[in-house]
Design a protein around this motif. Sequence first.
Motif, PDB file in Angstrom:
ATOM      1  N   ARG A 184       0.846  -1.202   0.000  1.00 10.12           N
ATOM      2  CA  ARG A 184       0.000   0.000   0.000  1.00 10.12           C
ATOM      3  C   ARG A 184       0.880   1.251   0.000  1.00 10.12           C
ATOM      4  NH1 ARG A 184      -3.327  -3.186   3.440  1.00 10.12           N
ATOM      5  NH2 ARG A 184      -2.348  -2.314   5.312  1.00 10.12           N
ATOM      6  N   PHE A 185       1.963   1.196   0.781  1.00  7.70           N
ATOM      7  CA  PHE A 185       2.921   2.303   0.803  1.00  7.70           C
ATOM      8  C   PHE A 185       3.522   2.515  -0.583  1.00  7.70           C
ATOM      9  CE2 PHE A 185       7.575   2.865   0.860  1.00  7.70           C
ATOM     10  CZ  PHE A 185       7.660   4.195   1.252  1.00  7.70           C
ATOM     11  N   LEU A 186       3.855   1.419  -1.271  1.00  3.55           N
ATOM     12  CA  LEU A 186       4.470   1.509  -2.602  1.00  3.55           C
ATOM     13  C   LEU A 186       3.518   2.184  -3.586  1.00  3.55           C
ATOM     14  CD1 LEU A 186       7.168   0.609  -3.861  1.00  3.55           C
ATOM     15  CD2 LEU A 186       6.007  -1.454  -4.659  1.00  3.55           C
ATOM     16  N   ALA A 187       2.225   1.867  -3.492  1.00  9.92           N
ATOM     17  CA  ALA A 187       1.246   2.498  -4.384  1.00  9.92           C
ATOM     18  C   ALA A 187       1.154   3.997  -4.110  1.00  9.92           C
ATOM     19  CB  ALA A 187      -0.119   1.833  -4.197  1.00  9.92           C
ATOM     20  N   GLU A 188       1.240   4.385  -2.846  1.00 15.38           N
ATOM     21  CA  GLU A 188       1.193   5.812  -2.505  1.00 15.38           C
ATOM     22  C   GLU A 188       2.432   6.545  -3.030  1.00 15.38           C
ATOM     23  OE1 GLU A 188       0.776   5.918   1.702  1.00 15.38           O
ATOM     24  OE2 GLU A 188      -1.172   4.884   1.694  1.00 15.38           O
ATOM     25  N   VAL A 189       3.596   5.882  -2.992  1.00 13.64           N
ATOM     26  CA  VAL A 189       4.832   6.491  -3.499  1.00 13.64           C
ATOM     27  C   VAL A 189       4.710   6.752  -4.993  1.00 13.64           C
ATOM     28  CG1 VAL A 189       7.253   5.994  -4.008  1.00 13.64           C
ATOM     29  CG2 VAL A 189       6.363   5.586  -1.719  1.00 13.64           C
ATOM     30  N   ALA A 213       1.966   7.133  -6.677  1.00 14.23           N
ATOM     31  CA  ALA A 213       0.974   8.184  -6.905  1.00 14.23           C
ATOM     32  C   ALA A 213       1.559   9.571  -6.628  1.00 14.23           C
ATOM     33  CB  ALA A 213      -0.242   7.939  -6.017  1.00 14.23           C
ATOM     34  N   GLU A 214       2.441   9.654  -5.662  1.00 18.20           N
ATOM     35  CA  GLU A 214       3.037  10.943  -5.324  1.00 18.20           C
ATOM     36  C   GLU A 214       4.062  11.388  -6.359  1.00 18.20           C
ATOM     37  OE1 GLU A 214       5.691  12.989  -1.733  1.00 18.20           O
ATOM     38  OE2 GLU A 214       4.819  11.002  -1.453  1.00 18.20           O
ATOM     39  N   ARG A 215       4.831  10.432  -6.875  1.00 13.62           N
ATOM     40  CA  ARG A 215       5.870  10.780  -7.850  1.00 13.62           C
ATOM     41  C   ARG A 215       6.058   9.614  -8.803  1.00 13.62           C
ATOM     42  NH1 ARG A 215      12.161  12.346  -6.327  1.00 13.62           N
ATOM     43  NH2 ARG A 215      13.050  12.057  -8.411  1.00 13.62           N
ATOM     44  N   GLN A 216       5.815   9.882 -10.078  1.00 15.16           N
ATOM     45  CA  GLN A 216       5.924   8.830 -11.093  1.00 15.16           C
ATOM     46  C   GLN A 216       7.352   8.296 -11.186  1.00 15.16           C
ATOM     47  OE1 GLN A 216       3.918   7.218 -13.634  1.00 15.16           O
ATOM     48  NE2 GLN A 216       2.408   7.719 -12.055  1.00 15.16           N
ATOM     49  N   PRO A 217       7.546   6.979 -11.302  1.00 10.43           N
ATOM     50  CA  PRO A 217       8.897   6.429 -11.495  1.00 10.43           C
ATOM     51  C   PRO A 217       9.521   6.968 -12.780  1.00 10.43           C
ATOM     52  CG  PRO A 217       7.330   4.695 -10.921  1.00 10.43           C
ATOM     53  CD  PRO A 217       6.531   5.919 -11.205  1.00 10.43           C
ATOM     54  N   PRO A 218      10.837   6.968 -12.880  1.00  8.16           N
ATOM     55  CA  PRO A 218      11.516   7.508 -14.067  1.00  8.16           C
ATOM     56  C   PRO A 218      11.316   6.611 -15.284  1.00  8.16           C
ATOM     57  CG  PRO A 218      13.096   6.475 -12.590  1.00  8.16           C
ATOM     58  CD  PRO A 218      11.787   6.483 -11.859  1.00  8.16           C
ATOM     59  N   ALA A 219      11.512   7.224 -16.437  1.00  7.10           N
ATOM     60  CA  ALA A 219      11.419   6.494 -17.707  1.00  7.10           C
ATOM     61  C   ALA A 219      12.748   6.606 -18.434  1.00  7.10           C
ATOM     62  CB  ALA A 219      10.295   7.051 -18.563  1.00  7.10           C
ATOM     63  N   ARG A 220      13.057   5.605 -19.233  1.00  3.22           N
ATOM     64  CA  ARG A 220      14.281   5.611 -20.036  1.00  3.22           C
ATOM     65  C   ARG A 220      13.925   5.113 -21.436  1.00  3.22           C
ATOM     66  NH1 ARG A 220      19.682   3.115 -17.591  1.00  3.22           N
ATOM     67  NH2 ARG A 220      19.396   4.991 -16.318  1.00  3.22           N
ATOM     68  N   GLN A 221      14.285   5.939 -22.450  1.00  3.55           N
ATOM     69  CA  GLN A 221      14.001   5.616 -23.847  1.00  3.55           C
ATOM     70  C   GLN A 221      12.514   5.316 -24.057  1.00  3.55           C
ATOM     71  OE1 GLN A 221      16.691   2.402 -24.706  1.00  3.55           O
ATOM     72  NE2 GLN A 221      18.442   3.769 -25.012  1.00  3.55           N
ATOM     73  N   GLY A 222      11.681   6.122 -23.397  1.00  7.44           N
ATOM     74  CA  GLY A 222      10.246   5.985 -23.568  1.00  7.44           C
ATOM     75  C   GLY A 222       9.610   4.865 -22.769  1.00  7.44           C
ATOM     76  N   ARG A 252       8.810   3.238 -19.076  1.00 11.04           N
ATOM     77  CA  ARG A 252       8.757   3.679 -17.682  1.00 11.04           C
ATOM     78  C   ARG A 252       9.044   2.521 -16.726  1.00 11.04           C
ATOM     79  NH1 ARG A 252       7.612   8.234 -15.542  1.00 11.04           N
ATOM     80  NH2 ARG A 252       6.779   9.039 -17.509  1.00 11.04           N
ATOM     81  N   LEU A 253       9.739   2.856 -15.653  1.00 11.73           N
ATOM     82  CA  LEU A 253       9.984   1.892 -14.571  1.00 11.73           C
ATOM     83  C   LEU A 253       8.668   1.585 -13.866  1.00 11.73           C
ATOM     84  CD1 LEU A 253      11.944   0.421 -12.517  1.00 11.73           C
ATOM     85  CD2 LEU A 253      11.941   2.588 -11.252  1.00 11.73           C
ATOM     86  N   LYS A 254       8.448   0.296 -13.594  1.00 12.23           N
ATOM     87  CA  LYS A 254       7.270  -0.116 -12.829  1.00 12.23           C
ATOM     88  C   LYS A 254       7.717  -0.766 -11.516  1.00 12.23           C
ATOM     89  CE  LYS A 254       4.239  -0.981 -16.798  1.00 12.23           C
ATOM     90  NZ  LYS A 254       3.440  -2.023 -17.507  1.00 12.23           N
ATOM     91  N   LEU A 255       7.126  -0.300 -10.423  1.00 13.22           N
ATOM     92  CA  LEU A 255       7.392  -0.891  -9.107  1.00 13.22           C
ATOM     93  C   LEU A 255       6.319  -1.947  -8.860  1.00 13.22           C
ATOM     94  CD1 LEU A 255       8.124   2.374  -7.063  1.00 13.22           C
ATOM     95  CD2 LEU A 255       9.662   1.056  -8.523  1.00 13.22           C
ATOM     96  N   LEU A 256       6.747  -3.212  -8.767  1.00  7.60           N
ATOM     97  CA  LEU A 256       5.794  -4.312  -8.760  1.00  7.60           C
ATOM     98  C   LEU A 256       5.469  -4.847  -7.365  1.00  7.60           C
ATOM     99  CD1 LEU A 256       7.387  -6.237 -11.762  1.00  7.60           C
ATOM    100  CD2 LEU A 256       5.414  -4.694 -11.832  1.00  7.60           C
ATOM    101  N   TYR A 257       6.473  -4.902  -6.478  1.00 12.58           N
ATOM    102  CA  TYR A 257       6.242  -5.621  -5.216  1.00 12.58           C
ATOM    103  C   TYR A 257       7.331  -5.232  -4.219  1.00 12.58           C
ATOM    104  CZ  TYR A 257       5.309  -9.689  -2.174  1.00 12.58           C
ATOM    105  OH  TYR A 257       4.993 -10.511  -1.115  1.00 12.58           O
ATOM    106  N   LEU A 258       6.945  -5.053  -2.955  1.00 12.04           N
ATOM    107  CA  LEU A 258       7.905  -4.701  -1.904  1.00 12.04           C
ATOM    108  C   LEU A 258       7.651  -5.583  -0.687  1.00 12.04           C
ATOM    109  CD1 LEU A 258      10.154  -2.766  -0.879  1.00 12.04           C
ATOM    110  CD2 LEU A 258       8.328  -1.259  -0.049  1.00 12.04           C
ATOM    111  N   ALA A 259       8.717  -6.197  -0.161  1.00 13.36           N
ATOM    112  CA  ALA A 259       8.593  -7.064   1.017  1.00 13.36           C
ATOM    113  C   ALA A 259       9.849  -6.940   1.863  1.00 13.36           C
ATOM    114  CB  ALA A 259       8.378  -8.515   0.607  1.00 13.36           C
ATOM    115  N   GLN A 260       9.674  -7.079   3.178  1.00 14.45           N
ATOM    116  CA  GLN A 260      10.823  -7.084   4.081  1.00 14.45           C
ATOM    117  C   GLN A 260      11.350  -8.506   4.202  1.00 14.45           C
ATOM    118  OE1 GLN A 260      10.190  -5.225   7.886  1.00 14.45           O
ATOM    119  NE2 GLN A 260      12.243  -5.698   8.629  1.00 14.45           N
TER     120      GLN A 260
END
Length: 443
Positions: A362-367, A369-378, A380-388
């Motif tokens: 849920r935190f990752l989705a908020e991040v 939404a607040e700031r789009q991940p960077p793109a390279r050569q058209g 875009r980076l996608k953040l898929l999953y975060l776990a400790q």
Amino acid sequence: MSRPRVAIVGYPNVGKSSLVNRLSGSREAVVDERAGVTRDRKELDCEWNGRQFTLVDTGGMDLLDPDPIAGSIRDQATAALSEAQLAVLVVDVKGGLRPGDEEMADLLRRSGLPVLVAANKSDVLADMPLAGEFHRLGLGEPMPVSATQGLGSGDLLDRIVSMLPDPDEDEADQGDPPIRLAIIGRPNVGKSTLMNKIVGSERTIVSDIAGTTRDAIDMPIEVGGRKVTLIDTAGMRRQSKLSDSLEYYTVLRSQRAVERADVALVICDAADGVTSQDMRIAELAMQEGCATLMALNKWDVNPLDEDALDHERAKVAKKLRLRPKLMTISAKDGRHVGRVLDEAVALGDRRAERIPTPQLNRFLAEVVAERQPPARQGKRLKLLYLAQIEASPPRFSLQVNRRNRVTRDYTYFIENRMRARYGLDGVPLIIDIHERKQRRSER
């Protein structure tokens, strides 16, 4: 209940610290050819034939030396004897019986403790008969031993174990492991004064002379019902400033104390503010995985106005990636010491916490939404999953669609948002970036 304590005492330069290292199988006690190297009492856990006990290394006691440091060393050794269940008097067979040994023997007889005489420096078999001279001390059969060669050390340990009181049943009840809190900083910033204020007694020697503390001294306490092991350390200078091998090894022991700590409390001098060396010491703690807290000491003598204090805090936040909290204390009069201890315990708890995976995503989705991940050569980076994946210190696994689209700036952005969300300022955290294989239609 604590383990039984065995106080290692004797005249200066008879090899007490070398013997402690030999008996404990460690190199924790500082050893040097010069007399008077050991000053504070240092406790080392030891085990022999299944029996656990604590060896207490003390400074050399010269009862006639008028030097103030020598008087403090005597006080520390006397305190060690008052807490011990057994005393080992170390003598030098090569130096022979001297008046200082007889004075020590008289002191031990009056203490009422059971006493062993260890005739050290019996390095070869021909030296062993020399131990007979120490029968005159009236403390029983002297035991020839060599701290450097190891001769007789097993026999000495057998005798020590046989003379200890019966083990307490509560001794095995360890409970939760304590939080290890290392008090670190430059020389003469008030680390030992703070240690004594927390403990409530003169546990370590305090002097205006920089470099008084040489060993890393462990002391168990309780803070709000939590077990904490305080570790007082020697002042840490830059390598280029070290004057000799003794100072080099004392600093090395401070660094090793940081390696085994959970939390590092970096003490700074309010008169100097947060210096570049203070920053380096905090960075060292961060590299070793310690949660870190900084304190401006001597606030009673050199208080800063609010603007100057805000400037110091901003400097710390800008230069240290961990963003440790900067607090103010006076070790001398105890101001804010309890608050700093509470914060250190809370940091240790946060360092060991695990964050549930659903919360992290849920935190990752908020991040995103607040700031789009960077793109390279058209693309875009996608953040898929975060776990400790680990704790103490926390380590996270972030899965992305393409590893080469991750930028350092965006990784820092995620890290800073994570610190703000979960109260991880001052806690080292690691984010591993992994690329997840995707179906062709997702590329």
